[in-house]
Design a protein around this motif. Structure first.
Motif, short mmCIF file in Angstrom:
data_model
loop_
_atom_site.label_atom_id
_atom_site.label_comp_id
_atom_site.label_asym_id
_atom_site.label_seq_id
_atom_site.Cartn_x
_atom_site.Cartn_y
_atom_site.Cartn_z
N THR A 43 18.23 1.15 11.96
CA THR A 43 17.30 0.02 12.00
C THR A 43 15.88 0.52 12.22
O THR A 43 14.94 0.01 11.60
N VAL A 44 15.72 1.52 13.05
CA VAL A 44 14.39 2.12 13.25
C VAL A 44 13.89 2.69 11.93
O VAL A 44 12.74 2.45 11.54
N ARG A 45 14.75 3.41 11.22
CA ARG A 45 14.34 3.98 9.92
C ARG A 45 13.96 2.88 8.94
O ARG A 45 12.98 3.02 8.18
N HIS A 46 14.71 1.79 8.95
CA HIS A 46 14.40 0.66 8.07
C HIS A 46 13.02 0.08 8.40
O HIS A 46 12.20 -0.16 7.50
N HIS A 47 12.76 -0.12 9.69
CA HIS A 47 11.45 -0.63 10.10
C HIS A 47 10.35 0.34 9.69
O HIS A 47 9.29 -0.09 9.20
N LEU A 48 10.57 1.64 9.88
CA LEU A 48 9.54 2.63 9.52
C LEU A 48 9.26 2.59 8.02
O LEU A 48 8.11 2.67 7.60
N THR A 49 10.30 2.46 7.21
CA THR A 49 10.10 2.36 5.77
C THR A 49 9.24 1.15 5.43
O THR A 49 8.31 1.25 4.61
N ASN A 50 9.50 0.03 6.07
CA ASN A 50 8.69 -1.17 5.84
C ASN A 50 7.25 -0.95 6.28
O ASN A 50 6.31 -1.37 5.61
N ILE A 51 7.07 -0.30 7.43
CA ILE A 51 5.73 -0.01 7.94
C ILE A 51 4.98 0.90 6.96
O ILE A 51 3.82 0.64 6.62
N PHE A 52 5.64 1.97 6.49
CA PHE A 52 5.00 2.89 5.55
C PHE A 52 4.52 2.13 4.31
O PHE A 52 3.41 2.35 3.83
N ASP A 53 5.36 1.23 3.82
CA ASP A 53 5.02 0.45 2.63
C ASP A 53 3.82 -0.46 2.90
O ASP A 53 2.89 -0.53 2.10
N LYS A 54 3.84 -1.15 4.02
CA LYS A 54 2.75 -2.09 4.34
C LYS A 54 1.44 -1.38 4.61
O LYS A 54 0.38 -1.86 4.23
N VAL A 55 1.51 -0.24 5.29
CA VAL A 55 0.29 0.48 5.67
C VAL A 55 -0.21 1.36 4.53
O VAL A 55 -1.39 1.65 4.43
#
Length: 75
Positions: A43-55
């Motif tokens: 779940t942390v990896r999933h959130h990080l992937t979303n963050i990378f995409d948004k940022v």
């Protein structure tokens, strides 16, 4: 369209994504972040992937470099 080609939408970060960035800035590993938030490593990896995409960054190292910009959205 690739994440790096899109504008950075820092305002789109969720509360959980902001929490994860805050913990990442403190130097925590994915495992430590997961433990701290009572979620799984995946779940942390999933959130990080979303963050990378948004940022608009490709990885956690680049995210840390941009942490000062993101700080106002995570504090």
């Amino acid at each position: 369209q690739r994440a790096l080609d899109r504008p950075r939408h820092l305002g789109e970060l969720t509360e959980r994504e902001r929490e994860i960035i805050k913990l990442l800035r403190q130097g925590l590993s994915n495992k430590d972040i997961a433990h701290s938030l009572s979620i799984s490593d995946s779940t942390v990896r999933h959130h990080l992937t979303n963050i990378f995409d948004k940022v608009g960054v490709p990885n956690r190292q680049k995210l840390i470099v941009h942490a000062q910009t993101i700080r106002s959205f995570t504090d």
